[in-house]
Write an enzyme that holds these catalytic residues in place. Sequence first.
Site, PDB file in Angstrom:
ATOM      1  N   HIS A 198      80.959  54.165  31.578  1.00 30.88           N
ATOM      2  CA  HIS A 198      80.273  55.249  30.831  1.00 30.88           C
ATOM      3  C   HIS A 198      81.146  56.360  31.032  1.00 30.88           C
ATOM      4  O   HIS A 198      81.906  56.500  32.183  1.00 30.88           O
ATOM      5  CB  HIS A 198      78.853  55.357  31.556  1.00 30.88           C
ATOM      6  CG  HIS A 198      77.836  54.556  30.894  1.00 30.88           C
ATOM      7  ND1 HIS A 198      76.803  55.105  29.949  1.00 30.88           N
ATOM      8  CD2 HIS A 198      77.581  53.354  31.069  1.00 30.88           C
ATOM      9  CE1 HIS A 198      76.072  53.955  29.625  1.00 30.88           C
ATOM     10  NE2 HIS A 198      76.377  52.950  30.244  1.00 30.88           N
ATOM     11  N   PRO A 199      81.171  57.235  30.164  1.00 31.59           N
ATOM     12  CA  PRO A 199      82.156  58.243  30.146  1.00 31.59           C
ATOM     13  C   PRO A 199      81.271  59.500  30.907  1.00 31.59           C
ATOM     14  O   PRO A 199      80.045  59.532  30.879  1.00 31.59           O
ATOM     15  CB  PRO A 199      82.142  58.987  28.631  1.00 31.59           C
ATOM     16  CG  PRO A 199      80.699  58.261  28.109  1.00 31.59           C
ATOM     17  CD  PRO A 199      80.512  57.139  28.731  1.00 31.59           C
ATOM     18  N   GLU A 223      74.913  60.626  20.897  1.00 35.21           N
ATOM     19  CA  GLU A 223      73.747  60.859  22.059  1.00 35.21           C
ATOM     20  C   GLU A 223      73.972  62.061  22.752  1.00 35.21           C
ATOM     21  O   GLU A 223      73.140  62.985  22.932  1.00 35.21           O
ATOM     22  CB  GLU A 223      73.931  59.599  23.357  1.00 35.21           C
ATOM     23  CG  GLU A 223      73.334  58.412  22.894  1.00 35.21           C
ATOM     24  CD  GLU A 223      73.770  57.110  23.391  1.00 35.21           C
ATOM     25  OE1 GLU A 223      73.105  55.948  23.124  1.00 35.21           O
ATOM     26  OE2 GLU A 223      74.521  57.395  24.321  1.00 35.21           O
ATOM     27  N   GLN A 224      75.388  62.350  22.984  1.00 38.65           N
ATOM     28  CA  GLN A 224      75.717  63.640  23.792  1.00 38.65           C
ATOM     29  C   GLN A 224      75.632  64.876  22.978  1.00 38.65           C
ATOM     30  O   GLN A 224      75.077  65.851  23.156  1.00 38.65           O
ATOM     31  CB  GLN A 224      77.007  63.791  24.156  1.00 38.65           C
ATOM     32  CG  GLN A 224      77.544  62.638  25.422  1.00 38.65           C
ATOM     33  CD  GLN A 224      78.587  62.951  26.123  1.00 38.65           C
ATOM     34  OE1 GLN A 224      79.100  64.158  26.228  1.00 38.65           O
ATOM     35  NE2 GLN A 224      79.138  62.024  26.850  1.00 38.65           N
ATOM     36  N   PHE A 232      78.022  60.273  36.526  1.00 42.86           N
ATOM     37  CA  PHE A 232      76.516  60.635  36.011  1.00 42.86           C
ATOM     38  C   PHE A 232      75.963  59.952  34.889  1.00 42.86           C
ATOM     39  O   PHE A 232      76.719  60.336  33.871  1.00 42.86           O
ATOM     40  CB  PHE A 232      76.339  62.026  36.396  1.00 42.86           C
ATOM     41  CG  PHE A 232      74.912  62.487  36.054  1.00 42.86           C
ATOM     42  CD1 PHE A 232      74.078  62.512  37.258  1.00 42.86           C
ATOM     43  CD2 PHE A 232      74.309  63.163  35.106  1.00 42.86           C
ATOM     44  CE1 PHE A 232      72.753  62.916  36.894  1.00 42.86           C
ATOM     45  CE2 PHE A 232      73.244  63.279  34.708  1.00 42.86           C
ATOM     46  CZ  PHE A 232      72.222  63.375  35.743  1.00 42.86           C
TER      47      PHE A 232
END
Length: 475
Positions: free
Chosen positions: A374-375, A394-395, A426
């Site tokens: 995940h980024p 999403e972001q 996170f």
Amino acid sequence: MQPQRYVRNMRGYGPNPPDAKWPNGAKVAVQFVVNYEEGGENCVLHGDAASEAFLSEIVGAAQWPGQRHWNMESIYEYGARAGFWRLHRLFTSRNVPVTVYGVATALARSPEQVKAMKEADWEIASHGLKWVEHKDYSREEEWPTIVEAVRLHEEVVGERPRGWYTGRCSVHTVDLASEEGGFSYISDTYDDDLPYWRVHEGHPQLIIPYTLDANDMRFATPQGFNSGDQYFTYLKDAFDTLYAEGQAGSAKMMSIGLHCRLIGRPGRAAALARFVDYVKSFDDVWIARRIDIAEHWIENHPYEAPRLQPSAIDRDTFVETFGGIFEHSPWIAERAFEFELGPAHDCAAGVHNALCRAFRSASREERLGVLTAHPDLAGKLAAAKRLTDASTAEQASAGLDALTDAERIEFTELNNAYTEEFGFPFIIAVRDNTKQSILAAFRTRLENGRDKEFATACKQVERIAELRLEALFAG
């Protein structure tokens, strides 16, 4: 090679059944079925090996091999001689439409009753050739009985049946009746409160489920009705529940199964009459024949092929479709494909369950690999526009693509602190949050121990997958 697939459909319409759109906004479609079996039951006079033992006043009766059972025969004869006419008067005097499940050989032995059915405009559907058990029939043995039932029915009634219900069916019955090709509906199921489409060998067949609970057969079973009051109360409770659901916007169908030799007895017919009068006291109830329901469903809910059917696709298509649901981890879809998938998995929740099973059963190291795939939130990959399409959307949904300089610095500091503390980025389901709630979660979760945070991050990964699947199926 295709892994094992589970053929039973445990999902149906799921949590959101369709709007039935019954005529005139009816809250319930009520349907009365008169099973006409008298003269088609097991009897040595009919060439059968033994007498009948099913659904009579003789609870626990056993077949008499090679012998006539005089008492059993006379009970069935009551249904034809007296019970039918009592039901005929009850329904015709109240202008109630009826569907008859007619056993072809029974109809052939009851010309006056057939004439009365036709004059009352009752639908006469097929109840098979004989009222006998089919559970041990092979496909090759059962097929000719269906063909002959249709032929004899058309000869006796004057037109072929458009509905089919064997009742004492085999595992092959519904497939064979579908293959016959001439039925508007088949009713050898008890699995829903609404009609539905079943696909067999590429061809959709309308199914109108039947009932064994709102059925007078329970007067003839050890666990059943023993008085008219019990019968009336049960039917009324069932109707009232369905009516309330219809008022809430989820209209259903109620089938009531009847037998001339059972409900046709005067002590029981009185309870049926009370229920019919109760139903007719409602203005927003549709009392219909099953063929009417079939025609309504065909017109208002025609068959539509599913856009996504995960349990029926090949491995490559499955992995291509779902391999990106867990970030950069197609191995999860590869493993999920090997599970015993079925119709229950042909929805977002079903695929999510399968993918999560693969994720949860993986080693800790493998799950850690999913987390590290995940980024960072609002991190370097986002700035370089190197996120996956899903992550980008999403972001952006929380405004992480439009941060102020101060917000960007804060996110960078929190990302660095979190990764240094736990060894993975996170992760949070951004679509469930706002920019402010994400920052608050960042600070709170930095106080967790590593095991707790690992578990929290895995739950968030599963939630992200769920949201992605819901969007995929909705699209």
